[in-house]
Design a protein around this motif. Structure first.
Motif, PDB file in Angstrom:
ATOM      1  N   LEU A  27       0.916  -1.114   0.002  1.00  9.96           N
ATOM      2  CA  LEU A  27      -0.118  -0.148  -0.027  1.00  9.96           C
ATOM      3  C   LEU A  27       0.874   1.241  -0.028  1.00  9.96           C
ATOM      4  O   LEU A  27       0.697   2.334  -0.818  1.00  9.96           O
ATOM      5  CB  LEU A  27      -0.908  -0.131   1.260  1.00  9.96           C
ATOM      6  CG  LEU A  27      -2.151  -1.081   1.289  1.00  9.96           C
ATOM      7  CD1 LEU A  27      -2.821  -0.982   2.547  1.00  9.96           C
ATOM      8  CD2 LEU A  27      -3.183  -0.681   0.379  1.00  9.96           C
ATOM      9  N   LEU A  41       1.495   4.084  -3.284  1.00  6.67           N
ATOM     10  CA  LEU A  41       1.206   5.454  -2.994  1.00  6.67           C
ATOM     11  C   LEU A  41       2.363   6.361  -3.398  1.00  6.67           C
ATOM     12  O   LEU A  41       2.460   7.302  -3.966  1.00  6.67           O
ATOM     13  CB  LEU A  41       0.837   5.754  -1.808  1.00  6.67           C
ATOM     14  CG  LEU A  41       0.644   7.398  -1.115  1.00  6.67           C
ATOM     15  CD1 LEU A  41      -0.452   7.908  -2.047  1.00  6.67           C
ATOM     16  CD2 LEU A  41       0.391   7.440   0.243  1.00  6.67           C
ATOM     17  N   LEU A  57      -3.958   7.219   3.322  1.00  5.39           N
ATOM     18  CA  LEU A  57      -4.384   5.767   3.035  1.00  5.39           C
ATOM     19  C   LEU A  57      -5.669   5.690   3.958  1.00  5.39           C
ATOM     20  O   LEU A  57      -6.558   4.731   3.456  1.00  5.39           O
ATOM     21  CB  LEU A  57      -3.401   4.848   3.412  1.00  5.39           C
ATOM     22  CG  LEU A  57      -2.143   4.605   2.573  1.00  5.39           C
ATOM     23  CD1 LEU A  57      -1.339   3.925   3.196  1.00  5.39           C
ATOM     24  CD2 LEU A  57      -2.641   4.248   1.292  1.00  5.39           C
ATOM     25  N   MET A 115      -8.777   6.815   2.257  1.00  5.92           N
ATOM     26  CA  MET A 115      -8.925   5.866   1.126  1.00  5.92           C
ATOM     27  C   MET A 115      -9.909   4.416   1.581  1.00  5.92           C
ATOM     28  O   MET A 115     -10.022   3.658   0.591  1.00  5.92           O
ATOM     29  CB  MET A 115      -7.722   5.527   0.215  1.00  5.92           C
ATOM     30  CG  MET A 115      -7.188   6.686  -0.437  1.00  5.92           C
ATOM     31  SD  MET A 115      -5.836   6.083  -1.225  1.00  5.92           S
ATOM     32  CE  MET A 115      -5.193   7.723  -2.378  1.00  5.92           C
ATOM     33  N   GLN A 169      -8.539   2.325   4.064  1.00  6.88           N
ATOM     34  CA  GLN A 169      -7.744   1.177   4.204  1.00  6.88           C
ATOM     35  C   GLN A 169      -7.912   0.927   5.894  1.00  6.88           C
ATOM     36  O   GLN A 169      -8.202   1.593   6.538  1.00  6.88           O
ATOM     37  CB  GLN A 169      -6.250   1.532   3.888  1.00  6.88           C
ATOM     38  CG  GLN A 169      -6.190   1.865   2.486  1.00  6.88           C
ATOM     39  CD  GLN A 169      -6.582   0.502   1.564  1.00  6.88           C
ATOM     40  OE1 GLN A 169      -6.086  -0.605   1.688  1.00  6.88           O
ATOM     41  NE2 GLN A 169      -7.573   0.884   0.610  1.00  6.88           N
ATOM     42  N   SER A 228      -2.099   1.695  -8.390  1.00  4.11           N
ATOM     43  CA  SER A 228      -2.212   1.973  -7.165  1.00  4.11           C
ATOM     44  C   SER A 228      -3.712   1.891  -6.751  1.00  4.11           C
ATOM     45  O   SER A 228      -4.267   1.287  -5.870  1.00  4.11           O
ATOM     46  CB  SER A 228      -1.655   3.437  -7.067  1.00  4.11           C
ATOM     47  OG  SER A 228      -0.439   3.447  -7.285  1.00  4.11           O
ATOM     48  N   ALA A 229      -4.495   2.334  -7.698  1.00  8.24           N
ATOM     49  CA  ALA A 229      -6.168   2.391  -7.275  1.00  8.24           C
ATOM     50  C   ALA A 229      -6.386   0.627  -7.183  1.00  8.24           C
ATOM     51  O   ALA A 229      -7.327   0.541  -6.461  1.00  8.24           O
ATOM     52  CB  ALA A 229      -6.671   2.902  -8.407  1.00  8.24           C
ATOM     53  N   ILE A 283      -5.446  -0.230  -3.659  1.00 11.82           N
ATOM     54  CA  ILE A 283      -6.386   0.053  -2.986  1.00 11.82           C
ATOM     55  C   ILE A 283      -8.144  -0.501  -3.002  1.00 11.82           C
ATOM     56  O   ILE A 283      -8.431  -0.884  -1.818  1.00 11.82           O
ATOM     57  CB  ILE A 283      -6.827   1.756  -3.013  1.00 11.82           C
ATOM     58  CG1 ILE A 283      -5.541   2.688  -2.987  1.00 11.82           C
ATOM     59  CG2 ILE A 283      -7.728   2.436  -2.232  1.00 11.82           C
ATOM     60  CD1 ILE A 283      -4.773   2.666  -1.830  1.00 11.82           C
ATOM     61  N   GLY A 304      -7.296  -3.679  -1.042  1.00  9.82           N
ATOM     62  CA  GLY A 304      -7.626  -3.309   0.506  1.00  9.82           C
ATOM     63  C   GLY A 304      -9.025  -3.668   0.866  1.00  9.82           C
ATOM     64  O   GLY A 304      -9.287  -3.992   1.922  1.00  9.82           O
TER      65      GLY A 304
END
Length: 462
Positions: free
Chosen positions: A58, A62, A129, A132, A134, A272-273, A276, A279
């Motif tokens: 993660l 980022l 994070l 987002m 997480q 990266s998305a 996420i 997660g």
């Protein structure tokens, strides 16, 4: 006469393939060695715990998304310097050494200007994070990792500019030797700082970030030292009067580099998305995604090296005004990248399960489900290998022509207009879960590959 002409044409294509390979293989190995820094961190942290691997994934996602802006301007050095050197090879061409020095310094200045907001954002990685969605525990560990890792970002960007200068000079070997040494240094430091040894207390996930920062510092200093000792490279004095920015060159670097940054942000951002989104399915899904992403990223380093060679070769010919040779250089590079990635696709499809277990400790109770899901994701990664290689090399060839704005728009359409919506729809709407996200990534990469090839075909024929 036709047979003689055809033979001469065949020889020209073969000669270009040899020249591209001679430049590409050190660049590809340099990329592989740099990726090995991240891969080493992932493997060592995977041995620490599945949770540490998930948190580092993660944080690293980022980190790479945020660094797209300074890294894109650093990558602008290669086409700028290659075309300057190509123009210097024309009859009466003068001042190319000074132009290359100005271009390299300006790429460094542009990267530094982009670094401050990037590093501020990375300092607050945990809060980002959490915003987002997480898990708090993973966000806290990731924030700890990123705060140690982020100090290597300016050093990494400087290394990229210097590597671009060496590619334009068709002298990639110094960067390769330094990067290979960096792997050994990082591996030793990462193990020592993460687990501790000889009475040294282990720092856990923070130790891995510190190790990468120290390795980047040693790599930049080592490369500057090798260049200063070289009779040809030393005369450029790239850092001489560095404190005097060149506004005209800064504007050119920005014009070329910002779209590269945008393209990188779009590509890095979609992965990266995806991390996420993983997660949302828990730490096991994030760990499996980390395994597949590390392997796919490692195979990608070779076409990335071929793409960098294509930028330099196409840029040299474009600077000399030799359009036919520039087109040939681009198509040869695309063929080389496609061939390598086809071989990697077969490797991943055949060995997905064994590769997944290489990242995990069998004693970890979460290892078995992570390995099973990782093998599924690696199989999907094998399917999109060819598209990933083709889009990267075609984009590199376009950069050699200083064509960066339209490729950025094509990347936006492929990754975010198609890939991410398809992935989220399949994962959440169709109930496929984590594999659905990777199917969407494959669809996006395929679309970008077709669009980039179409763009290159049109410009190279002009």
């Amino acid at each position: 006469m036709d047979a003689i002409t055809r033979a001469a044409g065949d020889n020209a294509w073969a000669a270009e393939a040899r020249a591209t390979l001679a430049l590409a293989w050190p660049l590809a190995l340099t990329n592989l060695s740099q990726h090995a820094l991240a891969l080493t961190d992932a493997m060592i942290l995977g041995w620490l715990s599945t949770e540490a691997l998930a948190a580092a994934t993660l944080g690293a996602n980022l980190y790479w998304a945020v660094m797209a802006a300074p890294l894109g301007t650093a990558l602008a050095a290669t086409p700028l310097l290659a075309q300057a050197r190509g123009a210097g090879r024309l009859p009466g061409g003068r001042g190319w050494v000074r132009q290359m020095r100005r271009g390299a310094r300006s790429a460094l200045w542009a990267s530094l200007a982009m670094l401050l907001p990037s590093m501020v954002l990375l300092w607050f990685a945990e809060a980002v994070l959490l915003a987002m969605g997480q898990e708090p525990r993973l966000a806290a560990l990731a924030g700890r990792y990123v705060r140690a890792l982020m100090w290597g970002l300016p050093l990494f960007c400087a290394f990229v500019v210097l590597r671009g200068f060496l590619a334009a000079m068709e002298r990639p070997a110094p960067a390769l030797w330094i990067a290979l040494a960096g792997i050994l240094v990082n591996a030793a430091l990462c193990a020592l700082l993460t687990f501790g040894a000889f009475g040294w207390p282990g720092l856990g996930i923070r130790g891995a970030g510190i190790a990468s920062t120290l390795a980047n510092a040693l790599m930049v200093l080592g490369l500057l030292g090798l260049m200063a000792r070289d009779r040809v490279l030393g005369r450029f004095r790239l850092l001489g009067r560095f404190w005097r920015p060149d506004r005209a060159k800064l504007a050119e670097v920005t014009r070329i580099g910002l779209p590269i940054s945008g393209t990188m942000l779009l590509e890095i951002g979609v992965f990266s998305a995806a991390a996420i989104a993983m997660g949302w399915f828990g730490a096991t899904a994030v760990a499996a995604h980390a395994i597949a992403l590390q392997v796919a990223a490692m195979t990608f380093m070779v076409p990335m090296g071929i793409a960098q060679a294509a930028t330099a070769r196409v840029g040299l010919f474009a600077g000399e005004g030799r359009g036919r040779e520039a087109a040939r250089a681009g198509w040869v590079a695309v063929a080389l990248g496609a061939g390598f990635m086809a071989a990697m696709a077969m490797l991943l499809l055949a060995g997905a399960h064994r590769i997944a277990w290489a990242f995990l400790d069998a004693a970890d109770p979460q290892a078995a489900p992570a390995a099973a899901l990782g093998a599924v994701l690696l199989t999907i990664a094998g399917i999109f290998q060819l598209a990933d290689g083709v889009q990267a090399v075609a984009a590199g060839a376009l950069r050699g022509l200083k064509d960066t704005r339209v490729p950025m728009l094509l990347a936006a359409l492929g990754y975010w207009g198609l890939g991410m919506p398809i992935g989220v729809g399949l994962a959440a709407g169709a109930g496929l879960g984590p594999p659905g996200i990777w199917v969407g990534l494959a669809a996006g990469l395929g679309a970008v590959a077709l669009l980039m090839l179409r763009r290159w075909r049109r410009l190279s024929a002009a």
